[in-house]
Design an enzyme around this catalytic site. Sequence first.
Site, PDB file in Angstrom:
ATOM      1  N   THR A 237       0.818  -1.208   0.000  1.00 15.39           N
ATOM      2  CA  THR A 237       0.000   0.000   0.000  1.00 15.39           C
ATOM      3  C   THR A 237       0.853   1.260   0.000  1.00 15.39           C
ATOM      4  OG1 THR A 237      -1.621   1.227   1.299  1.00 15.39           O
ATOM      5  CG2 THR A 237      -0.168  -0.182   2.542  1.00 15.39           C
TER       6      THR A 237
ATOM      7  N   SER B 226      -2.313   3.300  10.532  1.00 13.86           N
ATOM      8  CA  SER B 226      -3.318   2.442  11.173  1.00 13.86           C
ATOM      9  C   SER B 226      -2.658   1.090  11.437  1.00 13.86           C
ATOM     10  CB  SER B 226      -4.525   2.229  10.245  1.00 13.86           C
ATOM     11  OG  SER B 226      -4.155   1.398   9.143  1.00 13.86           O
TER      12      SER B 226
ATOM     13  N   TYR C 153      -3.697  -1.700  10.315  1.00 14.81           N
ATOM     14  CA  TYR C 153      -3.637  -2.356   9.002  1.00 14.81           C
ATOM     15  C   TYR C 153      -2.387  -1.922   8.231  1.00 14.81           C
ATOM     16  CZ  TYR C 153      -3.993  -2.263   3.977  1.00 14.81           C
ATOM     17  OH  TYR C 153      -3.669  -2.345   2.648  1.00 14.81           O
ATOM     18  N   HIS C 154      -2.187  -0.581   8.114  1.00 18.83           N
ATOM     19  CA  HIS C 154      -1.028  -0.111   7.346  1.00 18.83           C
ATOM     20  C   HIS C 154       0.278  -0.588   7.991  1.00 18.83           C
ATOM     21  CE1 HIS C 154      -4.027   2.787   5.629  1.00 18.83           C
ATOM     22  NE2 HIS C 154      -3.318   2.571   4.545  1.00 18.83           N
TER      23      HIS C 154
ATOM     24  N   LYS D 291       1.475  -3.869   6.739  1.00 23.25           N
ATOM     25  CA  LYS D 291       2.116  -3.819   5.415  1.00 23.25           C
ATOM     26  C   LYS D 291       3.579  -3.396   5.541  1.00 23.25           C
ATOM     27  CE  LYS D 291      -1.491  -4.820   2.823  1.00 23.25           C
ATOM     28  NZ  LYS D 291      -1.583  -5.875   1.846  1.00 23.25           N
TER      29      LYS D 291
HETATM   30  P1  NAD Z   1     -10.613  -7.937   0.054  1.00 16.32           P
HETATM   31  O1  NAD Z   1     -10.818  -7.979   1.530  1.00 16.32           O
HETATM   32  O2  NAD Z   1     -11.780  -7.677  -0.824  1.00 16.32           O
HETATM   33  O3  NAD Z   1      -9.918  -9.287  -0.431  1.00 16.32           O
HETATM   34  C1  NAD Z   1      -8.975 -10.001   0.337  1.00 16.32           C
HETATM   35  C2  NAD Z   1      -9.265 -11.489   0.162  1.00 16.32           C
HETATM   36  O4  NAD Z   1      -8.310 -12.243   0.916  1.00 16.32           O
HETATM   37  C3  NAD Z   1     -10.656 -11.872   0.683  1.00 16.32           C
HETATM   38  O5  NAD Z   1     -11.355 -12.617  -0.280  1.00 16.32           O
HETATM   39  C4  NAD Z   1     -10.373 -12.682   1.952  1.00 16.32           C
HETATM   40  O6  NAD Z   1     -11.345 -13.667   2.189  1.00 16.32           O
HETATM   41  C5  NAD Z   1      -8.988 -13.259   1.644  1.00 16.32           C
HETATM   42  N1  NAD Z   1      -8.185 -13.542   2.851  1.00 16.32           N
HETATM   43  C6  NAD Z   1      -7.899 -12.702   3.878  1.00 16.32           C
HETATM   44  N2  NAD Z   1      -7.161 -13.335   4.794  1.00 16.32           N
HETATM   45  C7  NAD Z   1      -6.955 -14.610   4.331  1.00 16.32           C
HETATM   46  C8  NAD Z   1      -6.261 -15.741   4.845  1.00 16.32           C
HETATM   47  N3  NAD Z   1      -5.662 -15.720   6.031  1.00 16.32           N
HETATM   48  N4  NAD Z   1      -6.253 -16.877   4.104  1.00 16.32           N
HETATM   49  C9  NAD Z   1      -6.879 -16.931   2.898  1.00 16.32           C
HETATM   50  N5  NAD Z   1      -7.558 -15.890   2.374  1.00 16.32           N
HETATM   51  C10 NAD Z   1      -7.588 -14.734   3.088  1.00 16.32           C
HETATM   52  O7  NAD Z   1      -9.467  -6.845  -0.219  1.00 16.32           O
HETATM   53  P2  NAD Z   1      -9.042  -6.150  -1.588  1.00 16.32           P
HETATM   54  O8  NAD Z   1      -9.610  -4.790  -1.627  1.00 16.32           O
HETATM   55  O9  NAD Z   1      -9.242  -7.077  -2.721  1.00 16.32           O
HETATM   56  O10 NAD Z   1      -7.477  -5.978  -1.336  1.00 16.32           O
HETATM   57  C11 NAD Z   1      -6.578  -6.998  -1.740  1.00 16.32           C
HETATM   58  C12 NAD Z   1      -5.158  -6.603  -1.351  1.00 16.32           C
HETATM   59  O11 NAD Z   1      -4.818  -5.377  -1.979  1.00 16.32           O
HETATM   60  C13 NAD Z   1      -5.006  -6.388   0.162  1.00 16.32           C
HETATM   61  O12 NAD Z   1      -3.813  -6.974   0.601  1.00 16.32           O
HETATM   62  C14 NAD Z   1      -4.969  -4.885   0.311  1.00 16.32           C
HETATM   63  O13 NAD Z   1      -4.166  -4.534   1.391  1.00 16.32           O
HETATM   64  C15 NAD Z   1      -4.373  -4.432  -1.021  1.00 16.32           C
HETATM   65  N6  NAD Z   1      -4.849  -3.085  -1.393  1.00 16.32           N
HETATM   66  C16 NAD Z   1      -6.184  -2.832  -1.590  1.00 16.32           C
HETATM   67  C17 NAD Z   1      -6.593  -1.544  -1.940  1.00 16.32           C
HETATM   68  C18 NAD Z   1      -8.060  -1.180  -2.125  1.00 16.32           C
HETATM   69  O14 NAD Z   1      -8.367   0.017  -2.305  1.00 16.32           O
HETATM   70  N7  NAD Z   1      -8.976  -2.136  -2.120  1.00 16.32           N
HETATM   71  C19 NAD Z   1      -5.635  -0.533  -2.116  1.00 16.32           C
HETATM   72  C20 NAD Z   1      -4.292  -0.827  -1.907  1.00 16.32           C
HETATM   73  C21 NAD Z   1      -3.903  -2.114  -1.560  1.00 16.32           C
HETATM   74  N1  USQ Z   2     -12.423   9.547   3.895  1.00 14.34           N
HETATM   75  C1  USQ Z   2     -13.365  10.550   3.931  1.00 14.34           C
HETATM   76  N2  USQ Z   2     -14.682  10.203   3.873  1.00 14.34           N
HETATM   77  C2  USQ Z   2     -15.090   8.911   3.756  1.00 14.34           C
HETATM   78  C3  USQ Z   2     -14.126   7.880   3.710  1.00 14.34           C
HETATM   79  C4  USQ Z   2     -12.801   8.241   3.785  1.00 14.34           C
HETATM   80  O1  USQ Z   2     -13.045  11.736   4.015  1.00 14.34           O
HETATM   81  O2  USQ Z   2     -16.314   8.673   3.708  1.00 14.34           O
HETATM   82  C5  USQ Z   2     -11.001   9.898   3.948  1.00 14.34           C
HETATM   83  C6  USQ Z   2     -10.237   9.170   5.050  1.00 14.34           C
HETATM   84  O3  USQ Z   2     -10.334   9.867   6.291  1.00 14.34           O
HETATM   85  C7  USQ Z   2      -8.828   9.156   4.464  1.00 14.34           C
HETATM   86  C8  USQ Z   2      -9.064   9.056   2.949  1.00 14.34           C
HETATM   87  O4  USQ Z   2     -10.417   9.464   2.746  1.00 14.34           O
HETATM   88  O5  USQ Z   2      -8.182  10.373   4.688  1.00 14.34           O
HETATM   89  C9  USQ Z   2      -8.859   7.675   2.370  1.00 14.34           C
HETATM   90  O6  USQ Z   2      -9.660   6.728   3.081  1.00 14.34           O
HETATM   91  P1  USQ Z   2     -10.063   5.336   2.391  1.00 14.34           P
HETATM   92  O7  USQ Z   2     -10.920   4.590   3.335  1.00 14.34           O
HETATM   93  O8  USQ Z   2     -10.569   5.588   1.017  1.00 14.34           O
HETATM   94  O9  USQ Z   2      -8.633   4.625   2.193  1.00 14.34           O
HETATM   95  P2  USQ Z   2      -7.638   3.959   3.235  1.00 14.34           P
HETATM   96  O10 USQ Z   2      -8.163   3.849   4.596  1.00 14.34           O
HETATM   97  O11 USQ Z   2      -6.326   4.653   3.073  1.00 14.34           O
HETATM   98  O12 USQ Z   2      -7.482   2.464   2.693  1.00 14.34           O
HETATM   99  C10 USQ Z   2      -7.675   2.068   1.331  1.00 14.34           C
HETATM  100  C11 USQ Z   2      -7.803   0.546   1.321  1.00 14.34           C
HETATM  101  C12 USQ Z   2      -6.481  -0.076   1.794  1.00 14.34           C
HETATM  102  C13 USQ Z   2      -5.333   0.465   0.960  1.00 14.34           C
HETATM  103  C14 USQ Z   2      -5.292   1.980   0.976  1.00 14.34           C
HETATM  104  C15 USQ Z   2      -4.318   2.541  -0.017  1.00 14.34           C
HETATM  105  O13 USQ Z   2      -8.870   0.121   2.146  1.00 14.34           O
HETATM  106  O14 USQ Z   2      -6.557  -1.492   1.645  1.00 14.34           O
HETATM  107  O15 USQ Z   2      -4.110  -0.024   1.440  1.00 14.34           O
HETATM  108  O16 USQ Z   2      -6.593   2.483   0.549  1.00 14.34           O
HETATM  109  S1  USQ Z   2      -3.506   3.968   0.592  1.00 14.34           S
HETATM  110  O17 USQ Z   2      -4.527   4.894   1.106  1.00 14.34           O
HETATM  111  O18 USQ Z   2      -2.808   4.566  -0.513  1.00 14.34           O
HETATM  112  O19 USQ Z   2      -2.645   3.551   1.672  1.00 14.34           O
END
Ligand code: NAD
Ligand code: USQ
Length: 402
Positions: A145, A187, A189-190, A193
């Site tokens: 991320t 966070s 979560y972050h 990563k």
């Molecule tokens: P998602 O939650 O929709 O998908 C993740 C999948 O992994 C799910 O289907 C879940 O069931 C599976 N999973 C989780 N833990 C597991 C485990 N222990 N064993 C087997 N399966 C498992 O998330 P997403 O939005 O598709 O994101 C995928 C990846 O991309 C994540 O690692 C996330 O951090 C990264 N990412 C997502 C975004 C975004 O905006 N969605 C942005 C940046 C990075």
């Molecule tokens: N935000 C608002 N209003 C909303 C939702 C979010 O103002 O209704 C703001 C949040 O406070 C934050 C920004 O928008 O400042 C982004 O929030 P987000 O929920 O869209 O994104 P984030 O929490 O950063 O997480 C998402 C994905 C995560 C991925 C990350 C990429 O859930 O898996 O890693 O984006 S990044 O942000 O580049 O780290």
Amino acid sequence: MKIMILGGDGFCGWPTSLHLSANGHDILIVDNLSRRCIDIELEVESLTPIRPIGERLRAWKAVSGKEIDFVNMDLALQYSRLVSLLQEFQPDAIVHFAEQRAAPYSMRSPRAKRYTVDNNVRGTHNLLCALVDAGVDAAVVHLGTMGVYGYGWSGSAPIPEGYLAVKVPTPDGELVREILHPANPGSVYHMTKTLDQLLFAFYAKNDGARITDLHQGIVWGTQTVQTSLDDRLVNRFDYDGDYGTVLNRFLMQAAIGHPLTVHGTGGQTRAFIHIRDTVRCIEIAVNNPPAAGERVSVFNQTTEVYKVRDLAQLVSKLTGAAVVMLPNPRQEAAENDLVVRNDRFLALGLNPTTLTEGLLEEVRLIASKYPDRVDPSKIVARSVWRKGMPVSPDLQVVPLGP
Ligand code: NAD
Ligand code: USQ
């Protein structure tokens, strides 16, 4: 190529599996369906009616003639099964999406914090350890991320792709070295990563593991060419306060007449990428792995940068939706600059999908197709970063008309 997709039932993993299958690769999805269980825990569902994984795979076979295999397995808990699966399938590449990915979910309770760390860090380490144990030399592509860099640490200095050149003072002068960019997670979560990054660096150095870490921005959009082929292939669309990401939330909110929920001043600048570019980037990364012995290859997987309030204004202009500034439930900089290098994907042929009004409208239309599936009480974000932070009440939904 034989490609294992860990987390292939999720928002990014499902369209990636279909894209790679359509392009002739032999795909095995491994997923424990934990994301579907979290929907049940949070009492909310994807805005789009996603089908069970078995039905998804049968529909893909009917539409494309191609088979995708599926194994229901927990990457973090089922180590021996993982080793056996690697030995049986002998993948050329593994794409690792399988982590708990929502920052608000990771902050909502002590249980969720501990689950996120246990699941993500154990899963990533199990994968690396199992590859060495099984003697399988597959290229690993991990979804990291942009948030590992943090926001505002370096002002307007461009964020490099993974490594920062630093001058190290020595008795004889100074050395220039490239180090992993300092981690500054916002966070739990972050933070997982940033821990993943150290695991990757160690296994690349010690075992010659071939690893690519994609520092992806916020993904928006929902459908790709393949997921649009049949209703049963539809991708998930998270809209709730924990899993919904900002731009998709704004588009869904506009579609049902809910005010656009800007946190704080909306001065947070973030990096974005459309889901169609996500799947293309992953294919590029799979085709361009580092050699054994090379350091982890890092790409910034993002195409555009926006301030949250500018996105709200854009969606409001397009739809007439009201914008509301809510107390921010997160601890994050109120305003920040963000300049990101993404030269590596551009050099390898990525032609970025930019945020045009047409694409915004397409997502808004998908959102407006399922108004009855929205639970308005799940929209406002309520997971706070520290006890005692203010929580906003539900807002009134006033449909905007055609
Ligand atoms: P998602 O939650 O929709 O998908 C993740 C999948 O992994 C799910 O289907 C879940 O069931 C599976 N999973 C989780 N833990 C597991 C485990 N222990 N064993 C087997 N399966 C498992 O998330 P997403 O939005 O598709 O994101 C995928 C990846 O991309 C994540 O690692 C996330 O951090 C990264 N990412 C997502 C975004 C975004 O905006 N969605 C942005 C940046 C990075
Ligand atoms: N935000 C608002 N209003 C909303 C939702 C979010 O103002 O209704 C703001 C949040 O406070 C934050 C920004 O928008 O400042 C982004 O929030 P987000 O929920 O869209 O994104 P984030 O929490 O950063 O997480 C998402 C994905 C995560 C991925 C990350 C990429 O859930 O898996 O890693 O984006 S990044 O942000 O580049 O780290």
